[in-house]
Design a protein around this motif. Structure first.
Motif, PDB file in Angstrom:
ATOM      1  N   LEU A   1       8.788 -24.113  10.780  1.00 39.69           N
ATOM      2  CA  LEU A   1       8.925 -24.450   9.356  1.00 39.69           C
ATOM      3  C   LEU A   1       9.768 -25.707   9.177  1.00 39.69           C
ATOM      4  O   LEU A   1       9.457 -26.547   8.338  1.00 39.69           O
ATOM      5  N   ARG A   2      10.840 -25.809   9.961  1.00 43.07           N
ATOM      6  CA  ARG A   2      11.704 -26.989   9.866  1.00 43.07           C
ATOM      7  C   ARG A   2      10.907 -28.248  10.228  1.00 43.07           C
ATOM      8  O   ARG A   2      11.004 -29.269   9.549  1.00 43.07           O
TER       9      ARG A   2
ATOM     10  N   LEU B   1      12.008 -27.185   0.969  1.00 39.94           N
ATOM     11  CA  LEU B   1      11.749 -26.469   2.220  1.00 39.94           C
ATOM     12  C   LEU B   1      12.978 -26.489   3.130  1.00 39.94           C
ATOM     13  O   LEU B   1      13.325 -25.473   3.728  1.00 39.94           O
ATOM     14  N   GLU B   2      13.657 -27.628   3.201  1.00 38.25           N
ATOM     15  CA  GLU B   2      14.855 -27.707   4.046  1.00 38.25           C
ATOM     16  C   GLU B   2      15.936 -26.751   3.555  1.00 38.25           C
ATOM     17  O   GLU B   2      16.618 -26.120   4.354  1.00 38.25           O
ATOM     18  N   GLY B   3      16.081 -26.646   2.223  1.00 41.72           N
ATOM     19  CA  GLY B   3      17.063 -25.707   1.672  1.00 41.72           C
ATOM     20  C   GLY B   3      16.711 -24.272   2.037  1.00 41.72           C
ATOM     21  O   GLY B   3      17.579 -23.487   2.437  1.00 41.72           O
TER      22      GLY B   3
ATOM     23  N   ALA C   1      18.782 -21.682   4.561  1.00 41.30           N
ATOM     24  CA  ALA C   1      19.167 -20.319   4.168  1.00 41.30           C
ATOM     25  C   ALA C   1      18.649 -19.300   5.187  1.00 41.30           C
ATOM     26  O   ALA C   1      19.356 -18.350   5.543  1.00 41.30           O
ATOM     27  N   LEU C   2      17.427 -19.512   5.660  1.00 38.12           N
ATOM     28  CA  LEU C   2      16.845 -18.619   6.678  1.00 38.12           C
ATOM     29  C   LEU C   2      17.664 -18.658   7.961  1.00 38.12           C
ATOM     30  O   LEU C   2      17.921 -17.621   8.573  1.00 38.12           O
ATOM     31  N   GLU C   3      18.065 -19.852   8.376  1.00 35.41           N
ATOM     32  CA  GLU C   3      18.863 -19.983   9.596  1.00 35.41           C
ATOM     33  C   GLU C   3      20.200 -19.266   9.444  1.00 35.41           C
ATOM     34  O   GLU C   3      20.677 -18.635  10.393  1.00 35.41           O
TER      35      GLU C   3
ATOM     36  N   HIS D   1      12.300 -13.045   3.921  1.00 34.56           N
ATOM     37  CA  HIS D   1      12.547 -14.392   3.401  1.00 34.56           C
ATOM     38  C   HIS D   1      11.561 -15.383   4.017  1.00 34.56           C
ATOM     39  O   HIS D   1      10.990 -16.231   3.328  1.00 34.56           O
ATOM     40  N   TYR D   2      11.338 -15.253   5.321  1.00 35.45           N
ATOM     41  CA  TYR D   2      10.369 -16.106   6.009  1.00 35.45           C
ATOM     42  C   TYR D   2       8.980 -15.934   5.382  1.00 35.45           C
ATOM     43  O   TYR D   2       8.305 -16.923   5.071  1.00 35.45           O
ATOM     44  N   GLU D   3       8.564 -14.685   5.209  1.00 37.04           N
ATOM     45  CA  GLU D   3       7.236 -14.402   4.637  1.00 37.04           C
ATOM     46  C   GLU D   3       7.105 -14.996   3.235  1.00 37.04           C
ATOM     47  O   GLU D   3       6.058 -15.527   2.877  1.00 37.04           O
ATOM     48  N   GLU D   4       8.165 -14.908   2.440  1.00 37.64           N
ATOM     49  CA  GLU D   4       8.138 -15.459   1.080  1.00 37.64           C
ATOM     50  C   GLU D   4       7.953 -16.971   1.107  1.00 37.64           C
ATOM     51  O   GLU D   4       7.186 -17.523   0.320  1.00 37.64           O
ATOM     52  N   ILE D   5       8.651 -17.637   2.012  1.00 37.33           N
ATOM     53  CA  ILE D   5       8.534 -19.096   2.119  1.00 37.33           C
ATOM     54  C   ILE D   5       7.111 -19.476   2.530  1.00 37.33           C
ATOM     55  O   ILE D   5       6.497 -20.363   1.944  1.00 37.33           O
TER      56      ILE D   5
END
Length: 124
Positions: free
Chosen positions: A47-48, A62-64, A68-70, A108-112
């Motif tokens: 994703l990054r 996306l970076e934000g 948050a995911l990290e 959170h990953y799935e939502e993104i």
């Protein structure tokens, strides 16, 4: 000479078996959780990379989200480390929090990914 095992020795063996079982359950839980987290972290890296190639506005959003995911993944790793250090049955008190921490990263990953409209860059 002594024939057979005395009651004390049987109790000791039973306790040791229970201790071993608890340790094995904990180790299996930690291993599964770490594997899931490692897979998620790999997806977050993808994703990054995707964010780096997005337009300016999309990249910032996306970076934000990726940052948050990290952070969530780091928190989940800390939960697992605390759980791993817990002695005996005490790890069970931390198990639910650790499961939830890993689940939050997954959700959170799935939502993104859903917001992005697809699973590009994800290995199946």
């Amino acid at each position: 000479g002594k024939v057979g095992k005395g009651p004390e020795e049987k109790v000791r063996e039973t306790v040791q078996t229970a201790v071993d079982r608890v340790r094995e359950e904990k180790e299996a839980f930690v291993r599964r959780s770490e594997e899931e987290l490692a897979a998620l972290e790999k997806e977050v890296k993808a994703l990054r990379r995707r964010a780096e190639h997005a337009g300016t506005e999309a990249r910032e959003a996306l970076e934000g989200a990726v940052h948050a995911l990290e952070e969530q993944a780091r928190a989940a790793r800390q939960q697992l480390a605390r759980l791993e250090e817990a002695a005996g049955e005490a790890w069970r008190d931390l198990q639910e929090a650790a499961q939830e921490a890993v689940a939050r990263v997954r959700q959170h990953y799935e939502e993104i990914v859903q917001r992005l409209g697809g699973r590009d860059g994800r290995s199946a």
